[in-house]
Scaffold this motif. Structure first.
Motif, PDB file in Angstrom:
ATOM      1  N   ILE A 146      -9.995   2.379 -18.585  1.00 44.57           N
ATOM      2  CA  ILE A 146      -8.553   2.888 -19.113  1.00 44.57           C
ATOM      3  C   ILE A 146      -8.112   4.014 -18.204  1.00 44.57           C
ATOM      4  O   ILE A 146      -9.189   5.084 -17.900  1.00 44.57           O
ATOM      5  CB  ILE A 146      -8.644   2.952 -20.484  1.00 44.57           C
ATOM      6  N   HIS A 147      -6.949   4.549 -18.298  1.00 46.42           N
ATOM      7  CA  HIS A 147      -6.407   5.934 -17.804  1.00 46.42           C
ATOM      8  C   HIS A 147      -6.923   6.854 -18.922  1.00 46.42           C
ATOM      9  O   HIS A 147      -7.254   6.593 -20.034  1.00 46.42           O
ATOM     10  CB  HIS A 147      -4.965   5.927 -17.587  1.00 46.42           C
ATOM     11  N   ASP A 148      -7.243   8.247 -18.389  1.00 43.19           N
ATOM     12  CA  ASP A 148      -7.467   9.073 -19.369  1.00 43.19           C
ATOM     13  C   ASP A 148      -6.418   9.381 -20.231  1.00 43.19           C
ATOM     14  O   ASP A 148      -6.713   9.952 -21.380  1.00 43.19           O
ATOM     15  CB  ASP A 148      -7.844  10.672 -18.497  1.00 43.19           C
ATOM     16  N   THR A 149      -5.129   9.442 -19.617  1.00 39.03           N
ATOM     17  CA  THR A 149      -4.088  10.036 -20.372  1.00 39.03           C
ATOM     18  C   THR A 149      -2.863   9.046 -19.984  1.00 39.03           C
ATOM     19  O   THR A 149      -2.775   8.285 -18.898  1.00 39.03           O
ATOM     20  CB  THR A 149      -3.411  11.357 -20.083  1.00 39.03           C
ATOM     21  N   CYS A 150      -1.743   9.007 -20.734  1.00 42.07           N
ATOM     22  CA  CYS A 150      -0.743   8.426 -20.561  1.00 42.07           C
ATOM     23  C   CYS A 150       0.027   8.894 -19.530  1.00 42.07           C
ATOM     24  O   CYS A 150       0.235  10.043 -19.244  1.00 42.07           O
ATOM     25  CB  CYS A 150       0.166   8.074 -21.844  1.00 42.07           C
ATOM     26  N   SER A 151       0.460   8.163 -18.205  1.00 41.96           N
ATOM     27  CA  SER A 151       1.222   8.954 -17.430  1.00 41.96           C
ATOM     28  C   SER A 151       2.446   9.252 -17.785  1.00 41.96           C
ATOM     29  O   SER A 151       3.474   9.981 -16.995  1.00 41.96           O
ATOM     30  CB  SER A 151       1.198   7.845 -15.964  1.00 41.96           C
ATOM     31  N   HIS A 152       3.121   8.948 -18.979  1.00 47.65           N
ATOM     32  CA  HIS A 152       4.494   9.094 -19.332  1.00 47.65           C
ATOM     33  C   HIS A 152       4.677  10.395 -20.536  1.00 47.65           C
ATOM     34  O   HIS A 152       5.160  11.256 -20.432  1.00 47.65           O
ATOM     35  CB  HIS A 152       5.216   7.779 -19.729  1.00 47.65           C
ATOM     36  N   CYS A 153       3.725   9.838 -21.348  1.00 47.77           N
ATOM     37  CA  CYS A 153       3.856  11.089 -22.622  1.00 47.77           C
ATOM     38  C   CYS A 153       2.501  11.849 -22.717  1.00 47.77           C
ATOM     39  O   CYS A 153       2.496  12.606 -23.721  1.00 47.77           O
ATOM     40  CB  CYS A 153       3.941  10.007 -23.823  1.00 47.77           C
ATOM     41  N   ASN A 154       1.458  11.588 -21.649  1.00 48.08           N
ATOM     42  CA  ASN A 154       0.348  12.569 -21.870  1.00 48.08           C
ATOM     43  C   ASN A 154      -0.530  12.338 -22.980  1.00 48.08           C
ATOM     44  O   ASN A 154      -1.398  13.164 -23.359  1.00 48.08           O
ATOM     45  CB  ASN A 154       0.618  13.948 -21.521  1.00 48.08           C
ATOM     46  N   LEU A 155      -0.290  11.220 -23.754  1.00 50.61           N
ATOM     47  CA  LEU A 155      -1.335  10.824 -24.769  1.00 50.61           C
ATOM     48  C   LEU A 155      -2.610  10.576 -24.202  1.00 50.61           C
ATOM     49  O   LEU A 155      -2.927   9.972 -23.371  1.00 50.61           O
ATOM     50  CB  LEU A 155      -0.741   9.603 -25.531  1.00 50.61           C
ATOM     51  N   LYS A 156      -3.681  11.484 -24.803  1.00 55.37           N
ATOM     52  CA  LYS A 156      -5.062  11.203 -24.592  1.00 55.37           C
ATOM     53  C   LYS A 156      -5.604  10.046 -25.109  1.00 55.37           C
ATOM     54  O   LYS A 156      -5.748   9.727 -26.286  1.00 55.37           O
ATOM     55  CB  LYS A 156      -5.721  12.642 -24.802  1.00 55.37           C
ATOM     56  N   TYR A 157      -5.853   9.134 -24.296  1.00 52.60           N
ATOM     57  CA  TYR A 157      -6.377   7.807 -24.725  1.00 52.60           C
ATOM     58  C   TYR A 157      -7.868   7.977 -25.524  1.00 52.60           C
ATOM     59  O   TYR A 157      -8.237   7.112 -26.429  1.00 52.60           O
ATOM     60  CB  TYR A 157      -6.566   6.751 -23.703  1.00 52.60           C
ATOM     61  N   MET A 158      -8.763   8.931 -25.139  1.00 57.73           N
ATOM     62  CA  MET A 158     -10.207   8.855 -25.761  1.00 57.73           C
ATOM     63  C   MET A 158      -9.859   9.944 -26.608  1.00 57.73           C
ATOM     64  O   MET A 158     -10.134  11.114 -26.592  1.00 57.73           O
ATOM     65  CB  MET A 158     -11.167   9.455 -24.649  1.00 57.73           C
ATOM     66  N   ILE A 159      -9.352   9.582 -27.816  1.00 58.27           N
ATOM     67  CA  ILE A 159      -8.937  10.565 -28.925  1.00 58.27           C
ATOM     68  C   ILE A 159     -10.126  11.321 -29.324  1.00 58.27           C
ATOM     69  O   ILE A 159      -9.834  12.707 -29.747  1.00 58.27           O
ATOM     70  CB  ILE A 159      -8.418   9.802 -30.021  1.00 58.27           C
ATOM     71  N   GLU A 160     -11.231  10.981 -29.379  1.00 56.94           N
ATOM     72  CA  GLU A 160     -12.481  11.724 -29.689  1.00 56.94           C
ATOM     73  C   GLU A 160     -13.633  11.154 -28.998  1.00 56.94           C
ATOM     74  O   GLU A 160     -13.529  10.037 -28.412  1.00 56.94           O
ATOM     75  CB  GLU A 160     -12.788  11.508 -31.233  1.00 56.94           C
ATOM     76  N   PRO A 161     -14.768  11.858 -28.966  1.00 58.17           N
ATOM     77  CA  PRO A 161     -15.856  11.330 -28.065  1.00 58.17           C
ATOM     78  C   PRO A 161     -16.252   9.931 -28.856  1.00 58.17           C
ATOM     79  O   PRO A 161     -16.214   9.968 -29.906  1.00 58.17           O
ATOM     80  CB  PRO A 161     -16.897  12.170 -28.113  1.00 58.17           C
ATOM     81  N   SER A 162     -16.525   8.996 -27.920  1.00 61.18           N
ATOM     82  CA  SER A 162     -17.181   7.713 -28.205  1.00 61.18           C
ATOM     83  C   SER A 162     -15.948   6.973 -29.209  1.00 61.18           C
ATOM     84  O   SER A 162     -16.449   6.078 -30.031  1.00 61.18           O
ATOM     85  CB  SER A 162     -18.307   7.613 -29.109  1.00 61.18           C
ATOM     86  N   PHE A 163     -14.602   7.249 -29.001  1.00 57.63           N
ATOM     87  CA  PHE A 163     -13.777   6.920 -29.711  1.00 57.63           C
ATOM     88  C   PHE A 163     -13.699   5.327 -29.659  1.00 57.63           C
ATOM     89  O   PHE A 163     -13.502   4.518 -30.723  1.00 57.63           O
ATOM     90  CB  PHE A 163     -12.340   7.138 -29.180  1.00 57.63           C
ATOM     91  N   PHE A 164     -14.031   4.628 -28.653  1.00 52.52           N
ATOM     92  CA  PHE A 164     -13.994   2.968 -28.472  1.00 52.52           C
ATOM     93  C   PHE A 164     -15.089   2.395 -29.068  1.00 52.52           C
ATOM     94  O   PHE A 164     -15.064   1.182 -28.904  1.00 52.52           O
ATOM     95  CB  PHE A 164     -13.496   2.802 -27.271  1.00 52.52           C
ATOM     96  N   TYR A 165     -15.995   2.988 -29.457  1.00 53.15           N
ATOM     97  CA  TYR A 165     -17.286   2.155 -30.182  1.00 53.15           C
ATOM     98  C   TYR A 165     -16.730   1.257 -31.439  1.00 53.15           C
ATOM     99  O   TYR A 165     -17.144   0.263 -31.487  1.00 53.15           O
ATOM    100  CB  TYR A 165     -18.246   3.116 -30.634  1.00 53.15           C
ATOM    101  N   GLY A 166     -15.744   1.965 -31.661  1.00 53.18           N
ATOM    102  CA  GLY A 166     -14.915   0.976 -32.764  1.00 53.18           C
ATOM    103  C   GLY A 166     -14.624  -0.174 -32.347  1.00 53.18           C
ATOM    104  O   GLY A 166     -14.419  -1.187 -33.313  1.00 53.18           O
ATOM    105  N   ALA A 167     -14.000  -0.376 -31.109  1.00 55.68           N
ATOM    106  CA  ALA A 167     -13.458  -1.481 -30.745  1.00 55.68           C
ATOM    107  C   ALA A 167     -14.459  -2.519 -30.660  1.00 55.68           C
ATOM    108  O   ALA A 167     -14.282  -3.870 -30.616  1.00 55.68           O
ATOM    109  CB  ALA A 167     -12.973  -1.138 -29.235  1.00 55.68           C
ATOM    110  N   MET A 168     -16.001  -2.085 -30.787  1.00 59.93           N
ATOM    111  CA  MET A 168     -16.839  -3.238 -30.683  1.00 59.93           C
ATOM    112  C   MET A 168     -16.868  -3.996 -31.875  1.00 59.93           C
ATOM    113  O   MET A 168     -17.226  -5.531 -31.819  1.00 59.93           O
ATOM    114  CB  MET A 168     -18.304  -2.548 -30.758  1.00 59.93           C
ATOM    115  N   TYR A 169     -16.369  -3.443 -33.091  1.00 62.94           N
ATOM    116  CA  TYR A 169     -16.305  -4.513 -34.277  1.00 62.94           C
ATOM    117  C   TYR A 169     -15.064  -5.436 -34.072  1.00 62.94           C
ATOM    118  O   TYR A 169     -15.221  -6.503 -34.737  1.00 62.94           O
ATOM    119  CB  TYR A 169     -16.104  -3.562 -35.393  1.00 62.94           C
TER     120      TYR A 169
END
Length: 134
Positions: free
Chosen positions: A40-63
């Motif tokens: 994924i991109h680090d941030t949104c190219s339009h609104c600069n939202l940081k996609y990795m909200i916190e370290p290891s954020f996407f571990y929850g996506a495993m569930y």
């Protein structure tokens, strides 16, 4: 309309930033290359939202991925066993093939679903990013 901009379904179906629905979420299209599937991109190219909200954020996506995998497995097994009268071994191989084929989609879907659970659409962020372009 269900797929209109401003809905979570729009962000999920189009792989867009959950906040502004403008920027791309993933760096690559759907691929079987394991190193590119979930990039994924680090941030949104339009609104600069940081996609990795916190370290290891996407571990929850495993569930989420686990739930999708179980749903696909049960559905394919029932179709193979009851619909096509496959024996147990052939049903197992059918499920395995379906999971391998759908793995790239499942991994991407679980990530975009996960971030959409925590970030909501902000019409102001979408308008602000459009105003910056002009």
């Amino acid at each position: 309309m269900v797929f209109k901009k401003g809905t979570k379904i729009y962000s999920i179906a189009n792989g867009k930033c959950p906040k502004c629905h403008e920027g791309k979420f993933f760096t690559h299209g759907i691929t079987f290359n394991p190193s590119k599937i979930t990039q994924i991109h680090d941030t949104c190219s339009h609104c600069n939202l940081k996609y990795m909200i916190e370290p290891s954020f996407f571990y929850g996506a495993m569930y989420i991925n686990y739930g999708i995998t179980v749903a696909i497995s049960v559905t394919i097994f029932l179709i193979a066993k009851l619909g096509f009268q496959f024996d147990l071994l052939n049903s197992f191989f059918t499920v395995l093939a379906a999971l391998i084929i759908t793995a790239p989609l499942n991994l991407r879907l679980s990530r975009i679903l996960w971030i959409n659970m925590f970030v909501s659409y902000d019409e102001k962020a979408s308008k602000d990013s459009n105003n910056k372009k002009e």
